[in-house]
Design an enzyme around this catalytic site. Structure first.
Site, short mmCIF file in Angstrom:
data_model
loop_
_atom_site.label_atom_id
_atom_site.label_comp_id
_atom_site.label_asym_id
_atom_site.label_seq_id
_atom_site.Cartn_x
_atom_site.Cartn_y
_atom_site.Cartn_z
CB SER A 182 37.49 39.18 45.58
OG SER A 182 37.37 40.37 46.31
CE1 TYR A 215 37.59 36.54 50.11
CE2 TYR A 215 37.80 38.86 49.57
CZ TYR A 215 37.17 37.64 49.41
OH TYR A 215 36.13 37.53 48.51
#
Length: 360
Positions: A143, A168
Site C-alpha cells: 500500500s 495498517y
C-alpha cells in the site's frame, strides 16, 4: 525478469470477493485461455457484505472460477488448498484494509495481514517440497500508506519507509519484509505492489468517494479532512488490474549470488496515477458526475453539506506515486482521468442502488 504466459495456469487469488480481487478474477477469466482461478475470501462484514456477494454473483458466470469461503489465517485450510489445487501463481489481495479502522480494531490487522500472509508464504515455500516446481510467482498487495508522512514526493520504492503512521501501514511494510526474507531463503519469486487510492464502480464503501456519495444522497454533511489541503493519487480500478496482470506474467529472475545462495528474486512497484488531485477538486468533479448520473438533483446545495475539518490520526496529507519503474519494466502507466473514473462510478452507483433519475 522471466516472461510467463498465463494461459493454462492455475491462479490462486486471495480476497477474491474484494474490490481489486473480484475485478482481477473477472479479467483473468474473460481474457486468459484455459485458466483456472481459485478464489478465497472470508466475506467479513467490515463493509456491506451484499456488495461482496454481488461481485461473487458476477464471477459465478465463469466456468473457470472456483470460490472457497475461508480465512487465510487458517493455516490448515491454506495448506490443504495448495495441496489440492497446486497453484502456479498466487496473488495475495486478502487483507484487513483501512487506516482508521486499524486504530479501533487492531486484532483484525494482525490476523489477516500478518498471520494470513505468513500462511501464504509458508504454503508457497512448501509447494517446492520433494523437488516439485511449485509456485512460480507470488504477487501481493502492499500500500501507498507505507510511505507515511514522507516529505519527498513523488514516492519512490527506493525511499526509506521506516516510519509508519498507522498499524495498517506497519502491517503492509511487514509484508514486504516477510516476502523478501522468504524470497531469499526459499527462492520464491515475489513482487509487491504498492497501490495508491484505488476507486471505481463497485468499490469499497469505506473509501471517501463512496462514503461522500452515500452521505450526500441522505442529505448529510461530508467532512473534508485537513481543511481540503489533502492530495491523493487516485488510481482507477481497471488501471490497477492491468498493472497486476502484467506483473503476474513477469516474475523476478532466480539467480545465485557469489556465496552460492539465492539472490532474492524480489521486486516492488508503485501502481498509481502519477497525478495527485486536490481533495476539493476531487469533490467538485464527484458532485458534477453525481448530478449528471441522476444520483443527486441539479439544484443540490453542495456548499451547505461540506465541512472542512482537521486531519485524522493515521492519515497523510499527500500520496503521489513515482511509476517510472513500472513503466520501464512493463511498458505501462495508469492513465484514466479522475473525471472518467468518477463518471463510471456515478453511473454504476445509480444503477446498483436503482436511483430514480433526477429531472435533468
Amino acid at each position: 525478469m522471466a516472461n510467463m504466459a498465463l494461459d493454462g495456469k492455475t491462479i490462486f487469488v486471495t480476497g477474491a470477493a474484494g474490490f481489486i480481487g473480484s475485478n482481477l478474477c473477472k479479467r483473468l477469466c474473460e481474457e486468459i485461455h484455459e485458466i483456472k482461478v481459485i478464489g478465497i475470501d472470508n466475506m467479513n462484514d467490515y463493509y456491506d457484505v451484499s456488495l461482496k456477494e454481488a461481485r461473487l454473483t458476477e464471477l459465478g458466470k465463469y466456468a473457470d472460477f472456483t470460490f472457497i469461503k475461508g480465512n487465510i489465517a487458517n493455516k490448515e485450510m491454506i495448506d490443504s488448498l495448495f495441496g489440492e489445487y497446486k497453484p502456479q501463481i498466487v496473488v495475495n489481495l486478502a487483507a484487513q484494509a483501512g487506516v482508521r479502522y486499524s486504530i479501533t480494531n487492531p486484532d483484525a490487522y494482525v490476523e489477516a495481514n500478518l498471520i494470513g500472509f505468513y500462511n501464504i508464504l509458508e504454503a508457497c515455500r512448501h509447494s517446492y517440497d520433494e523437488g516439485k516446481t511449485g509456485v512460480e510467482h507470488l504477487v501481493y498487495a502492499s500500500s501507498s500508506s507505507v510511505y507515511g508522512s514522507n516529505k519527498k514526493v513523488p514516492y519512490s520504492t527506493e525511499d526509506k519507509v521506516d516510519n509508519p503512521v498507522s498499524l495498517y501501514a506497519a502491517t503492509k511494510k511487514s509484508n514486504e519484509l516477510m516476502a523478501h526474507a522468504y524470497a531469499k531463503l526459499y527462492n520464491i519469486p515475489s513482487t509487491g505492489l504498492r497501490f495508491f487510492t484505488v476507486y471505481g464502480p463497485a468499490g469499497r464503501p469505506d473509501m471517501a468517494y463512496f462514503g461522500f456519495t452515500d452521505k450526500l444522497r441522505q442529505g448529510k454533511n461530508i467532512q473534508i479532512f485537513n481543511y481540503g489541503n489533502c492530495k491523493r493519487d487516485f488510481t482507477y480500478i481497471d488501471d490497477i488490474v492491468e498493472g497486476v496482470v502484467r506483473v503476474m506474467g513477469k516474475a523476478p529472475h532466480r539467480e545465485t549470488g557469489e556465496d552460492g545462495l539465492p539472490l532474492p528474486p524480489y521486486a516492488l512497484y508503485n501502481i498509481g496515477n502519477n497525478h495527485p488531485e486536490n481533495l476539493l477538486d476531487f469533490v467538485d468533479i464527484l458532485q458534477q458526475e453525481l448530478v449528471r448520473a441522476g444520483v443527486l438533483p441539479k439544484d443540490y446545495d453542495f456548499e451547505a453539506h461540506k465541512e472542512l475539518v482537521p486531519m485524522q490520526p493515521g492519515d497523510v496529507p499527500v500520496t503521489y506515486a513515482d511509476t517510472g519503474a513500472l513503466e520501464r519494466d512493463f511498458g505501462f502507466r495508469p492513465s484514466t482521468s479522475l473525471r472518467e473514473g468518477l463518471r463510471k462510478f456515478a453511473e454504476w452507483y445509480a444503477d446498483y442502488y436503482k436511483v430514480t433519475k433526477a429531472k435533468l
